[in-house]
Write an enzyme that holds these catalytic residues in place. Structure first.
Site, PDB file in Angstrom:
ATOM      1  N   GLN A  81       0.801  -1.228   0.000  1.00  0.00           N
ATOM      2  CA  GLN A  81       0.000   0.000   0.000  1.00  0.00           C
ATOM      3  C   GLN A  81       0.834   1.278   0.000  1.00  0.00           C
ATOM      4  O   GLN A  81       0.278   2.360  -0.142  1.00  0.00           O
ATOM      5  CB  GLN A  81      -0.977  -0.010   1.183  1.00  0.00           C
ATOM      6  CG  GLN A  81      -0.316   0.157   2.540  1.00  0.00           C
ATOM      7  CD  GLN A  81      -1.312   0.113   3.684  1.00  0.00           C
ATOM      8  OE1 GLN A  81      -1.878  -0.920   3.996  1.00  0.00           O
ATOM      9  NE2 GLN A  81      -1.531   1.255   4.309  1.00  0.00           N
TER      10      GLN A  81
ATOM     11  N   CYS B 153      -5.170   1.148   3.123  1.00  0.00           N
ATOM     12  CA  CYS B 153      -5.411  -0.283   3.366  1.00  0.00           C
ATOM     13  C   CYS B 153      -6.799  -0.710   2.932  1.00  0.00           C
ATOM     14  O   CYS B 153      -6.979  -1.806   2.400  1.00  0.00           O
ATOM     15  CB  CYS B 153      -5.223  -0.595   4.849  1.00  0.00           C
ATOM     16  SG  CYS B 153      -6.294   0.378   5.938  1.00  0.00           S
TER      17      CYS B 153
ATOM     18  N   HIS C 250      -7.055  -0.986  11.106  1.00  0.00           N
ATOM     19  CA  HIS C 250      -6.400  -1.451   9.888  1.00  0.00           C
ATOM     20  C   HIS C 250      -7.318  -2.453   9.195  1.00  0.00           C
ATOM     21  O   HIS C 250      -7.845  -3.361   9.821  1.00  0.00           O
ATOM     22  CB  HIS C 250      -5.062  -2.100  10.252  1.00  0.00           C
ATOM     23  CG  HIS C 250      -4.229  -2.472   9.076  1.00  0.00           C
ATOM     24  ND1 HIS C 250      -4.024  -1.631   8.006  1.00  0.00           N
ATOM     25  CD2 HIS C 250      -3.532  -3.612   8.796  1.00  0.00           C
ATOM     26  CE1 HIS C 250      -3.248  -2.232   7.124  1.00  0.00           C
ATOM     27  NE2 HIS C 250      -2.945  -3.434   7.577  1.00  0.00           N
TER      28      HIS C 250
ATOM     29  N   ASN D 299      -2.299  -9.187   4.313  1.00  0.00           N
ATOM     30  CA  ASN D 299      -2.081  -7.775   4.585  1.00  0.00           C
ATOM     31  C   ASN D 299      -1.685  -7.063   3.289  1.00  0.00           C
ATOM     32  O   ASN D 299      -1.519  -7.706   2.245  1.00  0.00           O
ATOM     33  CB  ASN D 299      -0.991  -7.634   5.652  1.00  0.00           C
ATOM     34  CG  ASN D 299      -1.032  -6.298   6.363  1.00  0.00           C
ATOM     35  OD1 ASN D 299      -1.771  -5.381   5.974  1.00  0.00           O
ATOM     36  ND2 ASN D 299      -0.246  -6.167   7.404  1.00  0.00           N
TER      37      ASN D 299
END
Ligand code: NAG
Ligand code: NAG
Ligand code: NAG
Length: 381
Positions: free
Chosen positions: A152, A158, A295, A316
């Site tokens: 990112q 995110c 997040h 992630n």
């Protein structure tokens, strides 16, 4: 000839001498490394190595010295953590190792959560007594996850990566095609409830994709790492290759329903990740907030580790160099209903219907044929 011979001899002895010098140098260097009790020198060497490995360059006056102090603090914390025999996960150096905790949080944790993000709870995946669920799920193994873990960049985007990831997966699950989608389209064009690089939530990105009649690929509209807010996708309706029909929320604060949901498709969740910047491997059971996430990530599976217990498998958007090749295993079946690090508080997923042409698929056709055959045999008997 004699001259030639002696010249060769001197050349050889010169080469020998050079070798010898080099050897002595190497031995003394490595010896110095082994015997160095001066940990300061080791830290300085590690920092230099880390700078090269991470392609870091500091321009500001005194910036490198400031960053070295932060780096040493982080290194100390990592060493303390890893030397505790009771720890579950490992921590280590990575691209975030020159940031303070506050800097990390303000730059990278842009996930937003509010009441609206958990409205529209659906019963589709509500766990019922007697439901039989697989013990282990990994959507990567079923080809429903883009293999390249995305990065990112230095931003709070995110939510856009969580959204594309979940849509990429549901699209693969319903159509069989794995297509990598554009985070930049979401970052630039979805400005109703999301705020580009400042932050947002996948839940609103799904609404945007519905109203936008789809989303383009990241090949057509690549990630720039630049928050210009100039939406370029307006002129490219023909390239909106992937559509969804809506989004729903998994019953919140219920890890069994979350497990059922993940058994059907990858699910976007909010998690509190302030203490995860230096996670490198293992099942994360470390500090974090159970009062809400900051997040946005995707759960792409779950399982049980023989020595570390039940975990969620989380994708992630901090690149393949973070965690277990870009993934995190987070403690599952936590003693609080919120889940570990708030993971069960805001689980959202996109919906994609099977297209009507599926009604003519070979398996449906076979079923119809079988039914007709049975009907005929009934009539004849
Ligand atoms: C590790 O855990 C054991 C058992 O829970 C405990 O007795 C011990 O004090 C712990 N050690 C550390 C260093 O925290
Ligand atoms: C966890 O992160 C918070 C926020 O950055 C910080 O204040 C706290 O000290 C961290 N906890 C541990 C045990 O590292
Ligand atoms: C970001 O985009 C703007 C406008 O297109 C441009 O002026 C700027 O140079 C870009 N910045 C970076 C870092 O690429």
């Amino acid at each position: 000839n004699k001259k030639e011979k002696s010249r060769r001899a001197t050349t050889i002895s010169f080469i020998n001498l050079a070798f010898l010098t080099l050897l002595v140098l190497i031995i003394s260097l490595s010896f110095g490394g082994i015997t160095a009790t001066n940990s300061q020198r080791n830290e300085a060497e590690m920092f230099e190595h880390w700078l090269v490995e991470n392609g870091k360059n500091y321009n500001g006056l005194g910036e490198k010295e400031r960053r070295f102090i932060v780096f040493k603090d982080n290194l100390k914390r990592i060493k303390e953590h890893n030397s505790d025999p009771n720890h579950s996960c490992q921590r280590g150096l990575n691209q975030f190792s020159d940031l303070t905790a506050d800097e990390f949080r303000s730059i990278y944790l842009g996930g937003k959560m509010d009441k609206k993000s958990v409205s529209d709870v659906a019963l589709r995946y509500q766990y019922k007594e007697g439901d039989i669920l697989p013990d282990e799920v990994d959507w990567r193994k079923r080809g429903a996850v883009v293999p390249r873990v995305k990065t990112q960049g230095d931003c709070g985007g995110c939510w856009a990566f969580a959204a594309t990831g979940a849509v990429e997966s549901i699209n693969q699950i319903t159509t069989g095609e794995l297509i990598s989608l554009s985070e930049q389209e979401l970052l630039d064009c979805d400005r109703t409830d999301n705020f580009g690089y400042i932050g947002g939530g996948a839940v609103w990105a799904f609404d945007f994709i519905v109203s936008n009649d789809g989303i383009v690929t990241d090949e057509v509209y690549p990630y720039t790492g630049n928050d210009t807010a100039a939406c370029k996708a307006i002129e490219m309706p023909a390239t909106r290759v992937v559509t969804i029909n809506g989004r729903e929320v998994v019953p919140v604060n219920d890890e069994m329903s979350l497990k059922k949901a993940v058994a059907h498709q990858p699910i976007t969740v909010m998690t509190s990740a302030a203490n995860m910047s230096d996670y490198t491997s293992g099942v994360y059971k470390g500090p974090c907030s159970n009062l809400g996430g900051d997040h946005n990530v995707i759960i792409v599976g779950y399982g049980t580790s023989s020595d570390e217990g039940d975990y969620w498998l989380i994708r992630n958007s901090w690149g393949p160099g973070w965690g277990e090749g870009g993934y995190l295993r987070l403690q599952r079946n936590f003693h609080e209903p919120t889940g570990k690090c708030s993971v069960a508080m805001a689980p959202v997923y996109p919906i994609k219907w099977k297209s009507s042409s599926d009604l003519l698929s070979p398996s449906v056709f076979k079923l119809v044929l079988l039914f007709a055959f049975q009907l005929i045999s009934l009539v004849l008997l």
